[in-house]
Design an enzyme around this catalytic site. Structure first.
Site, mmCIF file in Angstrom:
data_model
loop_
_atom_site.group_PDB
_atom_site.id
_atom_site.type_symbol
_atom_site.label_atom_id
_atom_site.label_comp_id
_atom_site.label_asym_id
_atom_site.label_seq_id
_atom_site.Cartn_x
_atom_site.Cartn_y
_atom_site.Cartn_z
ATOM 1 N N HIS A 1 59.045 61.902 25.191
ATOM 2 C CA HIS A 1 59.273 61.154 23.958
ATOM 3 C C HIS A 1 60.508 60.292 24.141
ATOM 4 C CE1 HIS A 1 61.962 61.030 20.374
ATOM 5 N NE2 HIS A 1 60.921 60.429 19.852
ATOM 6 N N GLY B 1 56.766 54.253 3.277
ATOM 7 C CA GLY B 1 55.417 53.724 3.152
ATOM 8 C C GLY B 1 54.925 53.063 4.417
#
Length: 301
Positions: A106, A258
């Site tokens: 990662h 969002g």
């Protein structure tokens, strides 16, 4: 002087380079690209590989989002920033290989700017990279950490040790009292050195990820494995999922702002097992992961 465009161009070029190198090392698949627009402002460029020769699932994402209000995850440690508009951009990647002898990896590098009319913008850099092996190899882990140190050394004494320790602390599953992997680097809220030096450090970390990971992938991708190793890999992947969904700041930030859910959850592995109260056989190769690798230590000593 803050140069947002220079950061964005670097991040786009970094995404290109990492994808090209990973696809070349995989040799069996390419990254598919999807551009997306965020309704509240901004968007990104998602690149995903599935079912390659080496990479079972991998994603290398660029995003640049902005909005009128910072989310709680960004102001938890700095409440004075509440109410400011923001821009956030970064490259984030996770690679889940088929072969259990190739570690999951990662990395991310990111930049935030929080702005308010009549006041100077507040900005900072963050990022790092870490390694999650299933069957540990000491040579690989030492090389990984040496490359991490190489990324830090031009920026002063003790920088590697500081961000290595921060990585160990951050990538820790508190509910299991267990490291996620063997660490690497983690830094956040970097601004004290000024824009140019902070940006240079972020670039060094970004550039050194592929230098650290590609040799490990190349060395381990042809190692034979069977059902036992594969089952253990899928069991250990569960820890990865637990961390990303419960603790990871990037995941929480993306969901709170969002962001595009498919891109945010791209980091999750395709096949995972949870086995109730499973324990490795004492002295086994699986047990060695816990006793020899999932421990905090100085790998370069």
């Amino acid at each position: 002087m803050v140069n947002i465009d220079a950061v964005k161009q670097y991040l786009l070029a970094l995404q290109d380079d990492i994808c090209e190198q990973l696809a070349t090392e995989d040799g069996g698949a390419t990254f598919t690209e999807e551009n997306w627009v965020r309704e509240q402002g901004g968007g990104g460029r998602t690149r995903v590989m599935a079912n390659g020769k080496v990479i079972e699932k991998g994603g290398v994402n660029f995003s640049h989002v902005f909005g009128d209000t910072l989310p709680p995850s960004a102001t938890a440690n700095r409440p004075e920033l509440a109410g400011r508009s923001f821009q956030a951009m970064g490259v984030s990647l996770v690679i889940h290989p088929h072969n259990p002898y190739v570690p999951t990896s990662h990395a991310n590098v990111r930049f935030f700017v929080a702005e308010k009319e009549g006041e100077e913008p507040v900005w900072w850099f963050g990022g790092g990279f870490d390694l999650t092996p299933y069957y540990g190899n000491e040579d690989d882990v030492r090389a990984w950490h040496q490359t991490a140190k190489d990324a830090c050394d031009p920026f002063g004494d003790g920088v590697y040790e500081k961000y290595k320790n921060w990585c160990d602390e951050y990538f820790h599953l508190k509910h299991r009292d267990e490291p996620r992997g063997v660490g690497g680097l983690f830094f956040d809220d970097l601004y004290e050195e000024g824009f140019d030096k902070s940006f240079a450090f972020m670039q060094s970390v970004g550039d050194h990820f592929i230098k650290a990971y590609r040799p490990i992938m190349a060395a381990r991708k042809a190692t034979p494995f069977g059902e036992r190793e594969r089952k253990f890999q899928c069991y250990r992947r569960g820890r990865y999922v637990e961390f990303n969904l419960v603790f990871d700041r990037g995941t929480i930030f993306g969901l709170q702002t969002g962001g595009r859910t498919e891109s945010i959850l791209m980091s999750l592995p395709p096949i995972v097992h949870w086995d109730y109260n499973w324990q490795p056989e004492p002295g086994s190769a699986e047990d060695k992961l816990y006793t020899d690798f999932l421990v905090k230590k100085d790998w370069l000593a």
